[in-house]
Design a protein around this motif. Structure first.
Motif: not given
Lengths: 88, 609
Positions: B296-309
């Motif tokens: 859950k931690f890494v998937t939330l990180v992934a969403c925020m990062m790809l969303g940022t870009a």
């Protein structure tokens, strides 16, 4: 000086791609790998912090900032070396 | 700028002007502190802080008015990297970052740090994969890139659609935040506060478009970072936590971990939940000890990062730099300025929590008698506005951890009061929160209005429109979308952060792969990009609806905050499969991609197009 010969472009793009891959690996490590092992890392201490917590609250952030300033320098170096940098 | 002499143009004197501005702001803060000592009321100080800063932003907005297309859309492409970094940081750090982030870490502990990591690491993707290439392209908007790279009105329209959905989801949360702060400081009803906030936002952007937004955002960054850091340093020094709290709060973390079992954090649950507020039930620095928690931690990180870009209001900031090289270094500066706030937020959360919990500190309330706690001024004040509640569920007259409820949002706003700092600090924090929410709202509104006026109106509906008419349409749209945002915000549908996370997921579902592959995969073609955007947005929205509203069990823990993982995966598969099944793009498009990949030479699109 700009040189748009296709050899230079090929060399430029292959170096740029390699640099991209290196930075994506570093990024992947600090974005995901360290946090996957947060519980294990918390057994160790850094500046009195549990390391797993530290990496999420500060460590990864600093890694990203430093990484980006280095990336800027490296990519600019590649652009100049291959003669496709913008004029200063 | 007539009150002091400047040689040359505004952009040649940026450092001088903003140093003077920062000094002026600090003098204003000192003046307020002196007036407070002289007996000026807290309410008046709050009003003066918010009013003074908004007047300054409006002044900058008015001075930056323009009737030129490239000044309106990309600030004339003359913003130096460091200043663009500050503007991006203000654009980026929303009401949620400023107000809610420390509160989130306070309430949810380690799992919440996924936002801190995700909202910084995304910039690595922006710098390495996106920003320099989009700058070289020379586009005015993100759909401009999609529309030109892949060709055709369908691809352009789909990009506009994704942009509008993602940015509009985000902007309502920002207008909501300006409304909350304005209503609290100016003591007006929330519904009026929302419209007041919108007025301030439009004053910054209506007349000068991107140019006005850029220079107000730099001013807003300076206010917001001072407003965030000063209370933290002040509190830390006053409470003897050390001079540089960000680096020395390790033992505060350890002390909280020591206190948690004693106070029953994580074991004592509230007897009766209070709607909209929560009691502290999560351990501070303990990640869940399971593969699911890590996932859950890494998937939330992934969403925020790809969303940022993929978020257009961020990407378009890098269209304003003078060169590709400047765009790249500007991303690094952006991340530097953002990190100043983000690495402070967990420190603030930790120190505030320690002050509330630790019986050795005078400020603690847990374990004290209910009567004493209810007599505290900050408790009374925040309880009166429904942000906090003290109950005595077990009737023993002592406050337990599960009897103290609050809205997480108030951690930042109440910290100065908990630590007993003078009111001037609270006024400063209110001005900072306002700056954060306003600057993000401006960027988002401009992204939406520009996409509609440039890509929909000018490129598709009326390509012959003259400059005056284009810019008039852009301004009318800006006003209309702002009003729509304020209307939706006044309905108060979700909490600030829910909507923000959704915006990231929408953006990554529809735009991440079409943008990245547009540069990095020459073979990517129009049908592929159309499929990628349509399928990504469609599948993402469907999944969000099913999980959030139709009661479907989330797949492998991917709840509504993480629906971007599903959407973006579908987008990638659709884009690659459809691209490979259809013809490669023509030679002209391939040559265009080659041209985008090198910094030198002309931009793909002309300087006015």
């Amino acid at each position: 000086m700009t040189d748009h010969s296709s050899d230079n472009r090929l060399m430029h793009w292959s170096k740029t791609k390699n640099l991209m891959i290196v930075h994506m690996i570093i990024w992947f490590f600090f974005a995901y790998i360290v946090h996957w092992f947060a519980t294990d890392l918390n057994q160790f201490r850094f500046l009195d912090f549990p390391v797993g917590y530290y990496m999420a609250a500060q460590g990864s952030l600093f890694a990203f900032v430093i990484q980006l300033f280095i990336f800027v320098k490296q990519q600019d170096g590649i652009d100049r070396e291959c003669g496709v940098a913008e004029d200063d | 700028m007539s009150w002091f002499r400047l040689q040359g143009r505004f952009v040649d004197n940026l450092s001088k002007i903003y140093i003077l501005y920062t000094g002026g702001f600090l003098v204003f803060v000192a003046l307020m502190a002196a007036l407070e000592q002289a007996g000026l009321g807290a309410d008046t100080i709050g009003i003066l802080f918010v009013a003074f800063t908004i007047v300054i932003y409006a002044l900058i907005g008015w001075l930056s008015r323009t009737m030129q297309v490239d000044a309106y859309y990309v600030a004339g492409r003359e913003v130096p990297p460091v200043f663009n970094g500050m503007a991006t940081a203000a654009d980026w750090m929303s009401g949620a970052s400023f107000v809610a982030m420390a509160g989130g870490v306070y309430m949810a502990g380690h799992p919440y740090l996924a936002f801190v990591v995700g909202w910084t690491g995304g910039y690595v993707l922006v710098a390495v994969l996106m920003a320099p290439y989009l700058r070289k392209f020379g586009c005015y908007t993100v759909p401009d890139f999609i529309g030109t790279r892949y060709g055709g009105n369908t691809s352009r329209l789909l990009a506009v659609l994704v942009l509008v959905i993602a940015s509009f989801t985000y902007v309502t949360a920002q207008i909501d935040a300006t409304g909350t702060i304005a209503s609290r400081v100016l003591q007006i009803p929330y519904a009026v506060g929302v419209w007041f906030g919108l007025l301030g936002i439009l004053l910054c952007s209506m007349l000068g478009g991107m140019r006005a937004v850029t220079w107000t955002q730099v001013a807003q960054y300076i206010v917001l970072i001072i407003a965030y850091l000063v209370p933290v340093f002040w509190m830390s020094i006053k409470q003897d936590f050390g001079w540089f709290p960000q680096f020395v709060y390790g033992d505060a973390v350890a002390r909280i971990q020591e206190l948690e079992p004693l106070l029953g954090v994580g074991t004592l649950k509230p007897a009766q939940p209070v709607p909209g507020m929560s009691a502290l039930t999560t351990l501070h620095a303990t990640p869940g000890d399971s593969t699911m928690a890590a996932w859950k931690f890494v998937t939330l990180v992934a969403c925020m990062m790809l969303g940022t870009a993929s978020l257009p209001h961020i990407l378009m900031r890098y269209f304003t730099t003078p060169s590709v090289r400047a765009a790249r270094s500007s991303v690094a500066w952006s991340l530097f300025f953002i990190t100043l706030l983000y690495f402070t937020a967990p420190a603030l959360a930790t120190l505030t929590k320690l002050q509330v919990l630790d019986p050795n500190l005078a400020t603690s309330i847990i374990g004290k008698s209910i009567a004493d706690v209810n007599a505290l001024e900050w408790i009374q004040k925040w309880a009166a506005v429904g942000m906090l509640r003290v109950t005595d569920a077990n009737g023993d007259g002592i406050l337990q951890i599960n009897e103290f409820f609050m809205r997480a949002d108030i951690v930042v706003l109440a910290t100065p009061e908990i630590a007993g700092l003078p009111y001037v600090v609270s006024g400063l924090v209110a001005a900072g929160g306002m700056a954060a929410a306003m600057s993000t709202a401006d960027g988002l509104l401009l992204a939406i209005a520009n996409a509609l006026s440039h890509d929909l109106y000018y490129k598709i509906i009326d390509p012959k429109a003259e400059t005056r008419k284009r810019l008039l349409v852009a301004r009318i749209l800006l006003f209309g979308i702002g009003a729509a945002g304020a209307l939706v915000a006044s309905l108060q549908l979700t909490g600030i952060l829910g909507a923000v996370a959704w915006a990231f997921c929408f953006a990554m579902s529809g735009l991440f792969f079409p943008l990245v592959l547009g540069v990095w995969w020459k073979r990517a073609n129009r049908p592929g990009a159309i499929a990628g955007m349509a399928v990504g947005l469609g599948v993402g929205s469907w999944y969000l609806y099913m999980v959030k509203f139709a009661g479907m069990t989330p797949w492998i823990g991917l709840d509504d905050l993480r629906f971007g993982i599903v959407g973006a995966s579908a987008s990638l598969v659709a884009m690659v499969v459809v691209t490979l099944m259809t013809e490669a793009p023509d030679a002209e498009t391939q040559a265009m991609v080659d041209e985008v990949r090198i910094p030198s030479g002309q931009t793909i699109l002309g300087s006015t197009h």
